[in-house]
Design an enzyme around this catalytic site. Structure first.
Site, PDB file in Angstrom:
ATOM      1  N   GLU A 159       0.831  -1.207   0.000  1.00 22.42           N
ATOM      2  CA  GLU A 159       0.000   0.000   0.000  1.00 22.42           C
ATOM      3  C   GLU A 159       0.862   1.251   0.000  1.00 22.42           C
ATOM      4  OE1 GLU A 159       0.804   1.701   2.862  1.00 22.42           O
ATOM      5  OE2 GLU A 159       1.918  -0.093   3.402  1.00 22.42           O
ATOM      6  N   GLY A 210       6.760   0.046   3.934  1.00 21.49           N
ATOM      7  CA  GLY A 210       5.504  -0.148   3.228  1.00 21.49           C
ATOM      8  C   GLY A 210       5.764  -0.488   1.775  1.00 21.49           C
ATOM      9  N   GLU A 211       4.824  -0.140   0.915  1.00 22.99           N
ATOM     10  CA  GLU A 211       4.916  -0.358  -0.545  1.00 22.99           C
ATOM     11  C   GLU A 211       4.829  -1.831  -0.939  1.00 22.99           C
ATOM     12  OE1 GLU A 211       8.576   1.193  -2.086  1.00 22.99           O
ATOM     13  OE2 GLU A 211       8.291   3.195  -1.243  1.00 22.99           O
ATOM     14  N   GLY A 212       4.722  -2.738   0.040  1.00 20.07           N
ATOM     15  CA  GLY A 212       4.833  -4.155  -0.277  1.00 20.07           C
ATOM     16  C   GLY A 212       6.264  -4.644  -0.250  1.00 20.07           C
TER      17      GLY A 212
END
Length: 339
Positions: A164, A306-308
């Site tokens: 996300e 984050g960001e995966g």
């Protein structure tokens, strides 16, 4: 099998009985293969468990990852009006552009670990409402975001990586976790993208006021998702459910991604049976959350981007687990005597 249609959020609580369950025969066959390979049983530790996990959900004793799909959902949040974020919301769109240009950490980690990345921006010019003043989303908005997440899943994938992006979403994650699992709000709140002590205090205050305003729906996880969540959190839930309908194992990223999916666990803990957590985030609430949903992370690398990113890094471990599982010789094939 496709995800059953949802006309209301309340139907989420009844989905587990309609979605595929673990394939115990495939799991047993995978375990038997592990025990026949040229090594002492259990000597590859978690790698053996991960290979068996993938076999369980792909329904075959010797699964392979031909296609790994990575999805990053991005959204903006009305609660940012409470001063909970050190960066302006414009950064969400700027980072989405960076993802699409290939310049972020998630791009590099997907490339090196063999995942196809897609970034889905969810109405960044229309943030959700401020949950301290009312519901963040209407039921219609929440269902729409959920279906956008579900529709993004490639049913031909062998594994799904989820992440996300959204300024303010560490506050949203802490609010969801506190609403679903209780405890002191301060135990769920961390610095996120770099909040100082005063910023953390503003997060705690905003969440406490949000929980007070929405106390009537506490105990109703789907309603909590709409009242306190964001579009990217709803999309993550939709992607998790769509993956389950296609028997695709899921790797969740850190605190924010796990908190989104944990709403499903709170609705029915079986809904996350096909999910792994890629890493233990350095965000302090993540360990509390992992204990609440009874998940052991694949990695502990002190990441909190984050960001995966942590989920994409864990994909490399899954590939290694399956390489050993499928490529090693059995005792019989190698002509090695068993004990």
């Amino acid at each position: 099998m496709s995800l059953p249609p949802l006309s209301s959020l309340s139907q989420i609580t009844r989905l587990a009985d309609k979605l595929p369950a673990a394939d115990t025969k495939a799991a047993e066959a995978a375990r038997a293969r592990q025990n026949s390979l040229t090594k002492p049983p259990g000597s590859l530790g978690r790698l053996e468990e991960l290979a068996e996990f993938i076999a369980t959900w792909r329904g075959t004793a010797r699964p392979e990852i031909w296609r790994a799909q990575a999805l990053v959902f991005a959204g903006n949040h009305g609660v940012c009006a409470q001063g909970v974020n050190p960066y302006p919301q414009e950064v969400t769109a700027q980072m989405v552009a960076n993802f699409r240009a290939g310049g972020a950490a998630i791009n590099q980690l997907c490339a090196v670990n063999g995942a196809d990345l897609s970034v889905i921006a969810l109405e960044l010019d229309r943030p959700t409402a401020d949950f301290t003043e009312g519901p963040a989303m209407s039921e219609t908005d929440c269902l729409d975001a959920l279906w956008q997440g579900a529709s993004a899943v490639d049913e031909g994938a062998d594994v799904l990586i989820l992440g996300e992006m959204g300024i303010g979403n560490s506050t949203v994650a802490a609010a969801l976790a506190a609403a679903c699992f209780g405890g002191r709000v301060a135990e769920w709140v961390g610095p996120g993208t770099g909040s100082d002590k005063a910023g953390i205090a503003r997060k705690v205050d905003a969440i406490e006021r949000g929980l007070k305003r929405h106390e009537a729906i506490l105990g109703d996880p789907p309603a909590i998702l709409a009242a306190l969540g964001g579009r990217e959190q709803a999309a993550i839930c939709g992607a998790v459910l769509a993956a389950r309908s296609a028997r695709i194992p899921v790797v969740l990223d850190g605190f924010i991604c796990t908190a989104a999916a944990a709403v499903l666990h709170a609705a029915d803990k079986r809904l996350l049976d096909h999910c792994l957590v890629g890493h233990a985030s350095a965000e302090p609430g993540h360990r509390n959350l992992l204990a609440a949903i009874d998940k052991r992370p694949v990695l502990e690398f002190d990441m909190r981007l984050g960001e995966g990113s942590g989920a994409a890094l864990a994909l490399g471990i899954l590939r290694a687990a399956l390489a050993c599982h499928n490529g090693m010789a059995t005792f019989a094939e190698a002509g090695v005597s068993e004990a």
